[in-house]
Design an enzyme around this catalytic site. Structure first.
Site: not given
Lengths: 304, 206
Positions: B58-60, B90, B119, B148-149, B185, B187
């Site tokens: 997600g977005e940390s 991530c 990051r 992913i990023r 990831h 998952e």
């Protein structure tokens, strides 16, 4: 995630369908905010936005000022990219593949092929498969969503009616999409051929939806969300996350409202948390009732 | 059942998945498929019930903000200090790092892993990619990994084991005590080996 569709199979490991759809998966449960300056982008990131949409005018201003709305100036987009570390999205006109090529060369993280801008092609949307950057597209119903996915969209947002602050169209579109998905999942296999014809969508995608009961990409909602309660309602109706356009920066206290919408999106099923998030936010954007908009001014009718 | 001579099976461990934002549903589904009692965690009282925790992608910066806003950051830090097994993917890896490079102003992490993490180490979404990784500790088969990023681990303290590296040597999976982190990831790809390993850590502590 399901296996990616055959149209995307490639030995390249950059820009694969899984990678494109995957970023949207990471945005789930979050709020994506429209910003028109680097300062607004900073406010959005500080408030907990999961991404920002860089544009020159928010939909409310596009609506009031009129004229042709186009892709934003690259300088503006780059100034916003320089300001924040969360993903930056930017809008291209429907069918304007050169605007999309430009946005890809700027290395934005997502392209929104958006009905908020003036369409550049009234027949074709952009062929999104050749791009390594993912696209999000709007949809008012399941057939439209599947046509966009067939063209390579890696994320769908229900359209709503942008720039109004009236959530009723957003409600209608997310309800339409989710209820059409449920209807497909309930059909017998032999009924799916006609279902595909009626949805005007590819049979393979219709079959996949019927089998899995969900879209193969993330579904956000957009267009008219102005309060924490609006955002929470969209989440309860089955959205994976929320776009807020004019609702934040056309309100009395953008910092507080942005943070409140983020909280309400995470705790969308907890009325007392949403109540707390709704306190003392000042004025919401004034808004326009969609029913007062003459049909030619309804943005959701752009795209097909 | 009365009179049954079948040995009592170990109860399914309760594993929380931090559900403030991100792809927590994918982790919950994967953990359930492996027999865990997986639950979404958004509140301190929910955290108190778990034997292990996954922090999803997600977005940390958003997870950090929400975890502090809702009083979850303190209990998370003390749970990690007292040995709760935690697996971060991530953004979750960033949350577990003692030091975060290129954080947004004021961003904090929970810490626990003695590592420095950068990051968005590969650049924008255009540079996101898939690749096959050798992970010797999980067997001979390579793992297909989606970045992913993604962050990378730039510096590793004593006591931290690097489980996987990219071809250029950059570290993308680490383990230290009961803490596990990956830049990518699992998952999303359905390779269950990291989650199985994590559940093994949870069960052997239980």
């Amino acid at each position: 995630m399901n296996d990616t569709t055959s149209s995307s199979s490639s030995t390249e490991n950059l820009g694969s369908s899984r990678v494109k759809r995957g970023l949207a998966e990471m945005l789930k449960g979050g709020v994506i905010m429209d910003v028109v300056t680097a300062a607004q982008a900073r406010i959005a990131e500080d408030a907990g936005a999961v991404a920002v949409m860089a544009l020159e005018r928010v939909p409310a201003d596009i609506r009031s000022q009129g004229g042709v709305a186009r892709m934003s100036d690259p300088d503006l987009i780059e100034s916003i990219m320089a300001e924040v570390s969360i993903p930056v999205m930017a809008k291209a006109r429907i069918g304007h593949f050169v605007e999309a090529q430009i946005l890809q060369s700027l290395k934005v993280d997502y392209i929104d092929e958006s009905e908020v801008l003036s369409p550049a092609d009234y027949v074709n949307h952009i062929d999104k498969w050749p791009f390594t950057i993912p696209f999000v597209c709007g949809a008012t119903n399941l057939g439209e969503a599947l046509r966009r996915i067939n063209e390579g969209a890696a994320m769908i947002r229900s359209k709503g009616e942008a720039g109004t602050g009236d959530v009723s169209e957003a409600t209608k579109h997310i309800r339409t999409i989710t209820s059409e998905i449920r209807a497909l999942a309930a059909k017998g296999h032999d009924e799916l051929y006609v279902a595909a014809k009626e949805l005007q969508a590819p049979y393979e995608l219709v079959l996949e939806i019927a089998r899995t009961g969900k879209l193969p990409v993330v579904l956000f909602t957009a267009g008219g969300v102005a309060t924490p309660a609006d955002a929470a309602m969209m989440m309860q109706l089955g959205a994976d996350g929320v776009f807020v356009g004019s609702g934040v920066f056309k309100s009395g206290n953008p910092e507080a409202r942005a943070a409140a919408i983020v909280k309400a999106t995470t705790f969308f099923d907890d009325p007392s948390a949403i109540a707390d998030a709704s306190r003392g936010l000042g004025e919401a954007m004034v808004g326009i009732n969609v029913s007062d908009l003459p049909a030619p001014h309804r943005l959701a009718e752009r795209g097909w | 059942m009365a009179g049954s001579s079948v040995p009592i099976e170990q109860a399914a461990p309760i594993v929380g998945v931090l559900a403030l934002q991100g792809d927590f549903r994918e982790h919950i589904a994967l953990l359930k498929s492996l027999g865990a009692d997986a639950r979404a965690i958004r509140r301190p009282e929910e955290l108190a019930q778990v034997a292990g925790l996954v922090i999803p992608g997600g977005e940390s910066s958003v997870m950090d903000k929400l975890s502090r806003m809702f009083g979850l950051a303190g209990p998370l830090k003390s749970a990690i200090r007292s040995g709760l097994p935690v697996y971060g993917t991530c953004a979750g890896l960033i949350m577990l790092a003692d030091r975060v490079l290129d954080a947004i102003a004021g961003q904090e992490s929970l810490g626990g892993l003695d590592i420095s993490v950068r990051r968005n180490a590969f650049g924008s979404q255009r540079d996101s990619f898939e690749t096959d990784l050798a992970i010797p500790s999980l067997g001979a088969l390579p793992m297909h990994a989606v970045f992913i990023r993604a962050p990378v681990v730039e510096q590793v303290g004593e006591g931290v084991v690097a489980l996987a590296t990219l071809a250029d040597g950059r570290v993308v999976a680490v383990e230290q005590g009961n803490l596990l982190g990956t830049s990518f990831h699992p998952e999303m790809t359905g390779d269950t080996r990291f989650h199985e390993h994590f559940l093994h850590v949870v069960r052997s502590r239980g």
